[in-house]
Motif scaffolding. Structure first.
Motif, PDB file in Angstrom:
ATOM      1  N   GLU A 129       1.400   2.056   3.377  1.00 23.90           N
ATOM      2  CA  GLU A 129       2.379   1.009   2.869  1.00 23.90           C
ATOM      3  C   GLU A 129       2.041   0.547   1.613  1.00 23.90           C
ATOM      4  N   ARG A 130       0.784   0.525   1.277  1.00 27.06           N
ATOM      5  CA  ARG A 130       0.054   0.191  -0.027  1.00 27.06           C
ATOM      6  C   ARG A 130       0.337   1.262  -0.990  1.00 27.06           C
ATOM      7  N   MET A 131       0.440   2.480  -0.416  1.00 28.83           N
ATOM      8  CA  MET A 131       0.864   3.462  -1.521  1.00 28.83           C
ATOM      9  C   MET A 131       2.379   3.360  -1.870  1.00 28.83           C
ATOM     10  N   GLN A 132       3.253   3.034  -0.759  1.00 27.56           N
ATOM     11  CA  GLN A 132       4.548   2.739  -1.395  1.00 27.56           C
ATOM     12  C   GLN A 132       4.927   1.776  -2.074  1.00 27.56           C
ATOM     13  N   THR A 133       3.964   0.633  -2.249  1.00 24.18           N
ATOM     14  CA  THR A 133       4.266  -0.796  -2.953  1.00 24.18           C
ATOM     15  C   THR A 133       3.893  -0.177  -4.525  1.00 24.18           C
ATOM     16  N   LEU A 134       2.698   0.460  -4.511  1.00 23.86           N
ATOM     17  CA  LEU A 134       2.137   0.803  -5.678  1.00 23.86           C
ATOM     18  C   LEU A 134       3.291   1.647  -6.527  1.00 23.86           C
TER      19      LEU A 134
END
Length: 553
Positions: A126-131
């Motif tokens: 999820e953090r990767m997708q946000t970045l």
């Protein structure tokens, strides 16, 4: 307006001096099948954030190019690492190491205060997708090596700290993504929005980062790892840990302090012990009459077959090594690939009917005249090499198609013992830069091609993509059918191969297409301290490539 002339293909356009390559690439994106991620400026690979300050020629590279695909892969890994530290907290992460690649996925080992599980992997994703959605800029800076070493120590990146103790350059390029900084061997995309295609999995206690193949760089294939290959990689890593050599810096330490000879002997002994175990398995199965050995180019199939044959003799069997390459069809019958070249990797390049007739005749106790293929003339020859099997005899067959039952369709499956030979390099550059198995094999092949066939490094590099395509079609789909996976990679070999490969790579002209790859390989080999071949045993798999071997001249 102060302008510069930029030639792209046959077209020349004017741009304001200081325009970035990324902005220029937007004018040409519709001419490319896939996303542009890198450029070549006057023959030099250049990242898209760089600005044009003078007249030049530019070639853009998309995801389907070798350099572009590797840039994509590297950038995804940077985003993953940044996300791990963001989710877990910098002080809570002890260590993250990329260990190896399996089924187009990089497998990461994680150590930290928060245990790794499915839920944590989902948070990281999820953090990767946000970045990626927020399009974070990736900055590149050049800093003194001494400063880089201090920073890596502070970030607990101790392998990098140790690696740069051997770096001769006074400066290091460091990439920064927000508050996270790291060193990577190669180029990066200009921002996080470029890495749209990936999947993240919790697998075998680690993180598997699944990526597209270079053939279809915008499609993430289903994650279907071959468990036997994964287990062999894990086993090889344990060997590395036992020898206390997991990175190039550790290997360099052994070379520098003069203890490399003992390490070589132990490494070779470990490999021989595994060959002996395989021989015991074969001897225990009385139905086995054919040992089928397959693997990709330059994996060491020939030397392995000879060493296995010696161990089979220890088990009371009488092995007969046979190279399936001697069953090539005559040159005028060789299939043609999509580029109009001879496709020697195709199974149809083998005289399957003759092979099956002779193998069946041998199993039935008949005498057979075995062929020898003359590669200069492109035809089979018969030189009086006759064979008739007796009690205790066993055939050891070696060739890229040996795991494909189409090759040996007439032979009972219970009579075949299948071995897949792989070069599973488990030595890392550092925590976050792995050594490509493909690079190891390319360097092996380059040296052997030059030594045995007079082929220069430029030609080997030019043909390598075709070889790789053939392997993806004809070899890797069958590795899951193997009874055993055997890893031929040796921890120390690249320090040896460096001494042979560098002169060949330096000979490649700057004005040819293969120069970029040669330069990349030279930069990679520069991490290693060189090692002469005096301590390499004459039966070592390395000897198949550098010569003067007892088993393969």
């Amino acid at each position: 307006m102060d302008t510069v002339n930029v030639k792209i293909g046959e077209e020349t356009r004017q741009y304001e001096r200081g325009t970035s390559l990324y902005d220029i690439s937007l004018d040409f994106k519709d001419e490319y099948e896939y996303d542009i991620i890198l450029a070549s400026v006057d023959g030099k690979l250049t990242e898209l954030f760089k600005k044009i300050t003078k007249d030049c020629s530019v070639e853009f590279l998309d995801l389907k190019t070798q350099a572009g695909y590797k840039t994509y892969r590297r950038t995804v890994e940077l985003v993953l690492l940044k996300s791990i530290y963001d989710v877990c907290g910098t002080d809570n992460v002890k260590r993250v190491v990329v260990k190896f690649t399996i089924d187009h996925a990089a497998w990461f080992e994680y150590e930290g205060k928060r245990p790794l599980d499915e839920a944590l992997v989902r948070e990281i994703d999820e953090r990767m997708q946000t970045l990626i959605k927020e399009k974070h800029i990736i900055n590149k800076s050049t800093i003194p090596t001494a400063v880089a070493v201090e920073r890596f120590h502070r970030h607990h990146m101790y392998d990098k700290e140790k690696l740069f103790g051997y770096r001769r350059s006074s400066n290091v390029n460091v990439y920064q993504l927000d508050n996270y900084e790291d060193y990577f061997y190669g180029y990066m995309a200009p921002d996080t929005s470029f890495v749209k295609y990936y999947e993240l999995y919790y697998y075998e206690g680690g993180i598997a980062l699944q990526l597209p193949s270079i053939k279809k760089p915008d499609v993430v294939p289903e994650f279907l790892p071959v468990k036997s290959v994964f287990d062999e990689m894990k086993s090889s890593i344990e060997w590395n840990k036992m020898l206390n050599i997991t990175t190039i810096a550790h290997l360099n330490d052994k070379i520098a302090d003069g203890t490399i000879e003992d390490m070589i002997l132990v490494n070779e002994a470990l490999q021989e012990a595994k060959i002996a175990e395989i021989a015991k398995r074969i001897a225990a199965d009385k139905n086995v009459k054919f040992v089928m050995i397959a693997g990709p180019s330059s994996s060491g199939k020939t030397t392995f077959s000879h060493r296995l044959s010696i161990q089979l003799r220890v088990q009371g069997l009488n092995p007969h090594p046979i190279e399936v390459d001697n069953y090539f069809v005559d040159r005028d019958q060789t299939p043609i690939d999509e580029n109009g070249d001879y496709d020697f990797e195709s199974i149809d390049a083998i005289d399957i009917e003759l092979f099956n007739k002779q193998m069946t005749d041998l199993k039935e106790g008949k005498e057979v005249s075995l062929p020898t293929f003359n590669f200069m003339k492109g035809e089979k020859e018969y030189k009086g090499n006759k064979l008739k099997l007796q009690d205790g005899d066993i055939l050891v067959l070696e060739g890229i198609h040996c795991l494909n039952d189409k090759l040996s369709y007439s032979l009972d499956k219970n009579s075949k013992f299948k071995i897949f030979i792989a070069t599973l390099t488990t030595l890392n550059v550092d925590e976050h830069n792995r050594i490509s198995t493909t690079d190891d094999r390319l360097i092996r092949r380059m040296i052997r091609d030059n030594r045995t066939r007079g082929i220069n490094a430029r030609e080997t590099i030019a043909r390598w993509p075709s070889v790789r395509r053939g392997e993806e079609r004809n070899i890797y789909p069958f590795e899951k059918d193997a009874d055993v996976i055997f890893n031929t990679a040796l921890i120390y070999e690249l320090a040896i191969l460096k001494m042979y490969a560098e002169p060949l790579l330096f000979s490649i002209p700057k004005d040819c297409e293969e120069y970029h790859e040669a330069k990349r390989l030279l930069k990679f080999l520069d991490y290693f301290l060189g090692l002469n071949n005096d301590d390499v045993p004459t039966n070592s798999l390395v000897r198949e490539f550098i010569g003067n071997g007892l088993l393969k001249k």
